[in-house]
Design an enzyme around this catalytic site. Structure first.
Site, PDB file in Angstrom:
ATOM      1  N   GLU A  90       0.833  -1.202   0.000  1.00 18.77           N
ATOM      2  CA  GLU A  90       0.000   0.000   0.000  1.00 18.77           C
ATOM      3  C   GLU A  90       0.866   1.249   0.000  1.00 18.77           C
ATOM      4  O   GLU A  90       1.943   1.261   0.590  1.00 18.77           O
ATOM      5  CB  GLU A  90      -0.849   0.043   1.272  1.00 18.77           C
ATOM      6  CG  GLU A  90      -1.888  -1.027   1.329  1.00 18.77           C
ATOM      7  CD  GLU A  90      -2.631  -1.023   2.666  1.00 18.77           C
ATOM      8  OE1 GLU A  90      -2.750   0.034   3.292  1.00 18.77           O
ATOM      9  OE2 GLU A  90      -3.071  -2.119   3.044  1.00 18.77           O
TER      10      GLU A  90
ATOM     11  N   CYS B  60       3.248   8.362   1.394  1.00 22.99           N
ATOM     12  CA  CYS B  60       3.632   7.410   2.438  1.00 22.99           C
ATOM     13  C   CYS B  60       3.846   6.069   1.750  1.00 22.99           C
ATOM     14  O   CYS B  60       2.953   5.558   1.089  1.00 22.99           O
ATOM     15  CB  CYS B  60       2.492   7.327   3.445  1.00 22.99           C
ATOM     16  SG  CYS B  60       2.697   6.003   4.635  1.00 22.99           S
TER      17      CYS B  60
ATOM     18  N   GLU C 210       8.783  -2.399   8.519  1.00 19.26           N
ATOM     19  CA  GLU C 210       9.676  -1.694   9.447  1.00 19.26           C
ATOM     20  C   GLU C 210      10.930  -1.313   8.653  1.00 19.26           C
ATOM     21  O   GLU C 210      11.760  -2.186   8.330  1.00 19.26           O
ATOM     22  CB  GLU C 210       9.991  -2.618  10.639  1.00 19.26           C
ATOM     23  CG  GLU C 210      11.144  -2.168  11.520  1.00 19.26           C
ATOM     24  CD  GLU C 210      11.061  -0.713  11.978  1.00 19.26           C
ATOM     25  OE1 GLU C 210      10.013  -0.285  12.480  1.00 19.26           O
ATOM     26  OE2 GLU C 210      12.069   0.008  11.812  1.00 19.26           O
TER      27      GLU C 210
ATOM     28  N   SER D 237       7.944   5.285  16.946  1.00 22.18           N
ATOM     29  CA  SER D 237       6.632   4.881  17.430  1.00 22.18           C
ATOM     30  C   SER D 237       6.778   4.444  18.876  1.00 22.18           C
ATOM     31  O   SER D 237       7.150   3.312  19.153  1.00 22.18           O
ATOM     32  CB  SER D 237       6.105   3.726  16.566  1.00 22.18           C
ATOM     33  OG  SER D 237       6.046   4.150  15.227  1.00 22.18           O
TER      34      SER D 237
HETATM   35  N1  SAH Z   1       7.235   0.089  11.328  1.00 20.41           N
HETATM   36  C1  SAH Z   1       7.313   1.511  11.389  1.00 20.41           C
HETATM   37  C2  SAH Z   1       6.580   2.221  10.274  1.00 20.41           C
HETATM   38  C3  SAH Z   1       5.252   1.700   9.840  1.00 20.41           C
HETATM   39  S1  SAH Z   1       3.881   1.935  10.917  1.00 20.41           S
HETATM   40  C4  SAH Z   1       6.887   2.000  12.740  1.00 20.41           C
HETATM   41  O1  SAH Z   1       6.530   1.189  13.595  1.00 20.41           O
HETATM   42  O2  SAH Z   1       6.964   3.198  12.997  1.00 20.41           O
HETATM   43  C5  SAH Z   1       3.535   3.650  10.798  1.00 20.41           C
HETATM   44  C6  SAH Z   1       2.900   4.241  12.046  1.00 20.41           C
HETATM   45  O3  SAH Z   1       1.524   3.858  12.145  1.00 20.41           O
HETATM   46  C7  SAH Z   1       3.555   3.803  13.337  1.00 20.41           C
HETATM   47  O4  SAH Z   1       3.682   4.895  14.208  1.00 20.41           O
HETATM   48  C8  SAH Z   1       2.559   2.795  13.858  1.00 20.41           C
HETATM   49  O5  SAH Z   1       2.730   2.570  15.212  1.00 20.41           O
HETATM   50  C9  SAH Z   1       1.261   3.443  13.471  1.00 20.41           C
HETATM   51  N2  SAH Z   1       0.085   2.584  13.478  1.00 20.41           N
HETATM   52  C10 SAH Z   1      -0.025   1.299  13.114  1.00 20.41           C
HETATM   53  N3  SAH Z   1      -1.290   0.858  13.287  1.00 20.41           N
HETATM   54  C11 SAH Z   1      -1.994   1.897  13.746  1.00 20.41           C
HETATM   55  C12 SAH Z   1      -3.350   2.078  14.126  1.00 20.41           C
HETATM   56  N4  SAH Z   1      -4.227   1.082  14.066  1.00 20.41           N
HETATM   57  N5  SAH Z   1      -3.726   3.301  14.556  1.00 20.41           N
HETATM   58  C13 SAH Z   1      -2.829   4.314  14.637  1.00 20.41           C
HETATM   59  N6  SAH Z   1      -1.544   4.212  14.298  1.00 20.41           N
HETATM   60  C14 SAH Z   1      -1.122   3.010  13.874  1.00 20.41           C
END
Ligand code: SAH
Length: 345
Positions: free
Chosen positions: A93, A106, A161, A215
């Protein structure tokens, strides 16, 4: 997949070396590099290359590309969510978001993810494979062509990641930043990680002034380990230590992403503890009402709770924003479209 080389997977200097070894002048490599960054997918369109070189390159290499499986446009804010197919059939995506300062895309960095965050849809089926540098670039050039507008910012916040695919991500970032590529400044690029400590420190030494987003989602190990299994490997203190090194070395402000989950990490106590822990770090906090995913029971915090949380952080001198929710009507958050599609099959 054929084992022909995909030039988009090579860094600029590697590509030049490849052409040199073929006995070609280095400006030919530059020409090809430029075309590939413009999203050209057929050597016949590289009109400034001699015909025999075009057919030689066609024999030796392939040009990867993505195709659209599904495209959803938000009626609320123009956000576009793409479900894209890679050459081997895997799905990823990408999302295009419109801001006052430009267009942000993104992108995904892996097919699936092995980090296991409890609230995230991308990780449910585990990691399938890494994306190559070329496949990351393909998302950018394809969407840029699709909308016919220049993409000004990139965030590595889609599926995967990025630091778990470190070398490929570095090659992609150097290429996309290259003046003969898309020439997107490092300051217009953000990388989001769940907090792989050694790699954050390594990244701080790359001389690549991108924005690091971490995160965090919790102020302590007890809560963080429950929602993010990676915390059992890298504790909150270890992650924050690495962020401090990153900020001190690069002089760049680190962003902490904090998904507000009702009753899990959103209390006033949690806000106070978080403030204490991050006070000394050059940082910014982004509060995100958690997006509900079908497979999990988590729900977003109430808006007054989020404001109360923000107020505590600000009283402690920490700059904080509440992330505007974009594409709320199109299932725009990470991993949900791919998941929805594979369920249907
Ligand atoms: N793996 C990386 C990048 C991808 S996730 C990371 O963990 O940062 C991108 C962002 O979306 C991260 O901050 C993740 O924690 C957040 N994210 C994932 N699922 C989510 C959800 N259901 N609601 C809000 N943020 C979410």
């Amino acid at each position: 997949m054929s084992d022909k080389i995909n030039f988009k997977d090579l860094g600029f200097d590697e590509l030049k070396k490849y052409f040199q070894d073929m006995g070609q002048p280095s400006y030919r490599a530059e020409q090809v590099f430029k075309w590939l960054h413009q999203g050209v997918t057929d050597y016949e369109q590289m009109t400034n290359l001699p015909k025999d070189l075009r057919s030689l390159l066609k024999d030796k290499s392939k040009i990867s590309c993505v195709t659209i499986v599904e495209k959803k446009i938000s009626r609320l804010d123009g956000t576009i969510k793409y479900l894209l197919r890679l050459d081997d059939g895997n799905l990823i995506e990408s999302v295009l978001m419109r801001y006052k300062h430009g267009i942000t895309i993104c992108i995904s960095t892996q097919v699936g993810c092995r980090m296991g965050c409890r609230f995230c849809a991308s990780t449910i089926g585990g990691l399938v494979r890494h994306l190559t540098p070329g496949e990351m670039l393909d998302q950018v050039v394809f969407i840029q062509k699709d909308v016919g507008e220049r993409i000004t910012n990139i965030v590595l916040m889609g599926i995967g990641e990025p630091l778990d695919n470190y070398d490929n991500v570095m090659t992609f970032l150097r290429n996309v930043n290259h003046p003969k590529g898309l020439n997107i400044g490092y300051r217009h690029i953000s990388l989001s990680t769940c907090g792989l400590v050694e790699d954050i420190i390594k990244l701080s030494k790359e001389n690549m002034p991108i924005t690091l987003s971490v995160s965090l989602h919790a102020p302590n190990d007890e809560i963080r380990s429950k929602i993010m299994p990676v915390n059992r490997r890298y504790s909150v203190d270890k992650v924050l230590e690495a962020c401090k090194i990153y900020a001190d070395t690069t002089k760049r402000r680190v962003t902490f992403e904090y998904a507000m989950i009702s009753g899990v990490n959103d209390s006033i106590e949690n806000a106070k503890e978080l403030s204490e822990k991050i006070k000394g770090i050059l940082c910014h906090v982004n509060l995100i009402p958690v997006n509900k995913i079908a497979e999990r029971e988590y729900s977003k915090s109430r808006i007054n709770q989020i404001h109360a949380f923000k107020k505590i952080l600000e009283q402690n001198g920490i700059s904080t924003t509440i992330r505007r929710e974009l594409g709320g009507d199109i299932n725009a958050s990470c991993g949900q479209l791919r998941r929805g599609y594979s369920e249907k099959q």
